[in-house]
Design an enzyme around this catalytic site. Structure first.
Site, mmCIF file in Angstrom:
data_model
loop_
_atom_site.group_PDB
_atom_site.id
_atom_site.type_symbol
_atom_site.label_atom_id
_atom_site.label_comp_id
_atom_site.label_asym_id
_atom_site.label_seq_id
_atom_site.Cartn_x
_atom_site.Cartn_y
_atom_site.Cartn_z
ATOM 1 N N SER A 136 38.248 20.982 79.429
ATOM 2 C CA SER A 136 39.220 19.890 79.334
ATOM 3 C C SER A 136 40.634 20.400 79.575
ATOM 4 C CB SER A 136 39.152 19.260 77.933
ATOM 5 O OG SER A 136 40.262 18.402 77.718
ATOM 6 N N TYR A 191 39.738 20.478 68.838
ATOM 7 C CA TYR A 191 38.899 20.112 70.003
ATOM 8 C C TYR A 191 39.246 20.999 71.196
ATOM 9 C CZ TYR A 191 37.704 17.729 74.316
ATOM 10 O OH TYR A 191 37.244 17.458 75.577
ATOM 11 N N LYS A 236 37.172 24.257 73.283
ATOM 12 C CA LYS A 236 36.966 24.337 74.733
ATOM 13 C C LYS A 236 37.428 25.689 75.272
ATOM 14 C CE LYS A 236 35.206 20.245 75.641
ATOM 15 N NZ LYS A 236 33.837 20.108 76.165
HETATM 16 C C1 WQD Z 1 46.408 8.573 77.225
HETATM 17 C C2 WQD Z 1 47.824 8.027 77.100
HETATM 18 C C3 WQD Z 1 48.698 8.124 74.868
HETATM 19 C C4 WQD Z 1 45.986 5.129 73.135
HETATM 20 C C5 WQD Z 1 42.560 12.816 75.503
HETATM 21 C C6 WQD Z 1 42.058 14.169 75.195
HETATM 22 C C7 WQD Z 1 41.643 14.862 76.456
HETATM 23 C C8 WQD Z 1 40.661 14.009 77.222
HETATM 24 C C9 WQD Z 1 41.204 12.618 77.447
HETATM 25 C C10 WQD Z 1 38.466 14.876 76.727
HETATM 26 C C11 WQD Z 1 48.712 8.869 76.196
HETATM 27 C C12 WQD Z 1 48.562 6.677 75.341
HETATM 28 C C13 WQD Z 1 46.611 6.003 74.026
HETATM 29 C C14 WQD Z 1 46.710 4.024 72.619
HETATM 30 C C15 WQD Z 1 48.609 4.702 73.887
HETATM 31 N N1 WQD Z 1 39.418 13.956 76.542
HETATM 32 N N2 WQD Z 1 47.896 5.788 74.393
HETATM 33 N N3 WQD Z 1 47.996 3.849 73.032
HETATM 34 O O1 WQD Z 1 45.470 11.916 74.814
HETATM 35 O O2 WQD Z 1 45.788 12.061 77.343
HETATM 36 O O3 WQD Z 1 43.698 12.917 76.328
HETATM 37 O O4 WQD Z 1 41.544 12.093 76.167
HETATM 38 O O5 WQD Z 1 38.425 15.816 77.442
HETATM 39 O O6 WQD Z 1 41.036 16.075 76.095
HETATM 40 O O7 WQD Z 1 43.126 14.920 74.641
HETATM 41 O O8 WQD Z 1 44.114 10.488 76.405
HETATM 42 O O9 WQD Z 1 43.523 8.116 76.455
HETATM 43 O O10 WQD Z 1 44.103 9.183 74.210
HETATM 44 O O11 WQD Z 1 45.915 8.774 75.902
HETATM 45 O O12 WQD Z 1 49.798 4.524 74.234
HETATM 46 O O13 WQD Z 1 46.200 3.210 71.803
HETATM 47 O O14 WQD Z 1 47.754 6.734 76.506
HETATM 48 O O15 WQD Z 1 49.910 8.310 74.148
HETATM 49 O O16 WQD Z 1 50.007 8.879 76.741
HETATM 50 P P1 WQD Z 1 44.885 11.863 76.181
HETATM 51 P P2 WQD Z 1 44.350 9.094 75.677
#
Ligand code: WQD
Length: 343
Positions: free
Chosen positions: A124, A148, A152
């Site tokens: 990841s 997490y 990895k």
């Molecule tokens: C994306 C963007 C949030 C929810 C994570 C893991 C990564 C991978 C993908 C496995 C960010 C914003 C989110 C919400 C929001 N997983 N957001 N409101 O954090 O980039 O990555 O998932 O491999 O390892 O770390 O993904 O989808 O949680 O967030 O504004 O209710 O959406 O701040 O900018 P992230 P995400």
């Protein structure tokens, strides 16, 4: 080629499974169904029109792994099984180290005993942590900021050492950026157990009327519109990257790491706009405080995978949103088992 795919019933796993079957691989799926179900596996059989073996189990079960390797004799392992919630890993780190790290060590031990020398590992972009520079290339320092991500990078190191210990071993770690989307048939897609943490499933919940509004975490980041920017990649592009990795391992030994992303970052508001256009729905949202640990921007430099894996993401953000929405519309029928044949 005989392929063992761990976590093959999951979101990435089930889409990758379709690609494996499509090129004629003989596949055994090992999955503990902790974050997936056999519904997806049944749908894969409909889509691929090919069969495969499924065993419910855990990569920490040495006896089960010995039985699988003795009988099925996999030539390569795609190791996608693992817990993957950042938030959950903070609350329950030992379950992540136990399941993800110990499970991987157990798998590699049985692989070694049965002379299975090739593995593709689902890593990841979280391993990078705070950006020293952008876009992230594979030489960027790795400094994950949650358990997490630490599992990895630990597993990457373990696999790297496994390759150093035996010149015949070869491995690839694919560092996924932000997987979204669903199969173009709308017969499988993301179906998270419990409350999703990721952005796209939450956008879908608002679009489907299951949630009043989306909470947008922060609006003062140094991005085009102040909201977080990510490198969203279609799950079908992710699946094809695994096939490219298998091809690379046919002719290369040692341990290699590849980013799997599009190289383009889009903000939350930009994603919402595309989703509304594609789905014809309105996504209500409100700005709230930034989420602890979030990065402003996370975007890949995918040039290494393009060069060495001869792989390049081809789906657009519109494709990602359209396929996600079509799956959402179709999902209830499938989950209730009302869809008996592929279109
Ligand atoms: C994306 C963007 C949030 C929810 C994570 C893991 C990564 C991978 C993908 C496995 C960010 C914003 C989110 C919400 C929001 N997983 N957001 N409101 O954090 O980039 O990555 O998932 O491999 O390892 O770390 O993904 O989808 O949680 O967030 O504004 O209710 O959406 O701040 O900018 P992230 P995400």
């Amino acid at each position: 080629m005989r392929v063992l795919i761990t976590g093959g019933a999951g979101y990435i796993g089930s889409h990758t499974l379709i690609e494996l079957l499509a090129v004629g691989c003989e596949v055994l799926v090992l999955d503990d169904l902790s974050n997936s179900s056999t519904v997806a596996l049944n749908q894969v059989k409909l889509i691929a029109e090919r069969d495969f073996e499924f065993i419910k189990g855990d990569t920490r079960d040495a006896n089960l792994l010995v039985e699988i390797f003795s009988r099925f004799k996999p030539e390569i392992v795609l190791h996608l099984a693992g817990f993957k919630s950042v938030a959950e890993s903070v609350d329950n780190p030992l379950s992540y180290y136990g399941n993800n790290v110990s499970g991987s060590v157990q798998l590699l031990e049985v692989m070694s005993k049965h002379k299975c020398t090739k593995i593709v590992f689902s890593s990841s972009a979280t391993v990078y942590g705070a950006a020293k520079y952008l876009p992230y290339d594979e030489d960027h320092p790795t400094n994950p900021i949650n358990p997490y991500g630490r599992t990895k990078i630990m597993i990457e190191s373990i696999i790297s050492d496994w390759c150093k210990a035996n010149v015949n071993n070869s491995a690839i770690a694919l560092r996924y950026f932000n997987p979204v989307g669903a199969h173009s048939s709308s017969l499988i897609g993301e179906n998270p157990c419990g409350t999703p943490n990721n952005l796209m499933p939450l956008i879908v919940q608002v679009a489907a009327g299951e949630k009043d509004k989306l909470k947008v975490f922060g609006k003062n980041y140094n991005t085009r519109d102040g909201t977080g920017a990510r490198d969203y990649i279609h799950v079908l592009d992710l699946a094809s990257a695994h096939l490219s990795a298998i091809g690379y391992l046919k002719n290369n030994v040692g341990f290699s790491v590849f980013n799997v992303g599009t190289g383009r970052a889009i903000t939350i508001l930009e994603l919402i706009e595309v989703f509304e256009l594609v789905s014809g729905t309105k996504i209500e949202y409100e700005f709230v405080a930034e989420r602890h640990g979030d990065l402003a921007i996370a975007v890949s430099d995918p040039k290494k995978a393009e060069k060495f894996l001869r792989w390049k993401a081809k789906y657009t953000v519109e494709d990602m949103c359209r396929d996600t929405w079509n799956w959402q519309i179709n999902k209830p029928k499938i989950i209730k088992g009302l869809v008996s044949t592929a279109p």
